[in-house]
Design a protein around this motif. Structure first.
Motif: not given
Length: 237
Positions: A28-34, A74-79
């Motif tokens: 896995i790899k995570v992209y953090d948009h927050d 996984i892309v962790d996006m802001p609310g």
């Protein structure tokens, strides 16, 4: 992509999923948009990069598609930002790109008792329709009934093949103790800086979340936990 309103548990769900994917041996790899650095505890265990979806940042993800080395992104996006998200999908021809690269997009949306969550979901389904998978996370920290969702959106979600999982409630003081450690969740129920009774609850909380997924064959497929590799994109909005 986990999507949804602000402060409904998106980063918490992302952390729990990272733990689960690791136990299943997924690449896995995570992209953090927050920009709040909520995933800092995981920087030593999984690759995490910053991403700005709305300013050309998606080229990074396209590079990952080309490499074809990962099982799950996984892309962790802001609310919030539902309008920008839908605009991006349309302007980038995202669904056509996913088909071309043989990946599948899963929208993962934690919900609370607020009606905004239902409105957000409705807009997303109208834009994406059958071009994506949908997993709703009922965050029981806020409620156990989710009346607004059940009355106005649950049926529509079922029509596009969506499914539901549960994030059980964890007492606030237990959760705060968990976060204070600055460690991955999987390490916290053995951390002696936390009261032993808290650790017991934290362990059970994690297991119950995992079981909510692993007892649901649709969720297993949508979240890339089956034996098929490199066929799912899980992003977090």
């Amino acid at each position: 992509m986990t999507v949804g309103d602000s402060r409904v548990g998106k980063s918490t769900v992302t952390k729990l999923l990272i733990n689960l994917f690791q136990t299943k041996g997924k690449k896995i790899k995570v992209y953090d948009h927050d920009n709040r650095n909520k995933l800092k505890a995981y920087t030593n265990s999984v690759p995490i990069e910053s991403l700005d979806f709305f300013n050309g940042g998606t080229d990074k993800i396209l590079d990952e598609f080309n490499k074809n080395e990962l099982d799950i992104i996984i892309v962790d996006m802001p609310g919030q930002y539902i309008d920008k998200i839908c605009q991006y999908i349309a302007c980038s021809d995202l669904f056509d790109l996913l088909v071309a690269y043989k990946w599948r997009l899963t929208f993962l949306q934690p919900i609370s008792h607020r009606t905004d969550c239902v409105s957000y979901m409705k807009t997303l389904v109208e834009v994406a329709a059958n071009n994506a998978n949908y997993v709703v996370v009922k965050n029981q920290h806020f409620d156990t009934r989710f009346i607004e969702y059940q009355q106005s959106m649950q049926g529509n979600l079922q029509l596009v093949g969506g499914t539901e999982i549960v994030l059980p409630a964890l007492p606030r003081d237990h959760y705060e103790a968990l976060e204070r450690t600055g460690k991955p969740y999987s390490m916290c129920y053995t951390d002696t800086s936390i009261y032993i009774i808290y650790r017991s609850y934290i362990y059970q909380w994690i297991q119950n979340f995992n079981n909510s997924i692993l007892s649901n064959n649709v969720a297993i497929k949508y979240l890339g936990l089956n034996n098929e590799n490199r066929t799912s994109v899980t992003g977090v909005f």
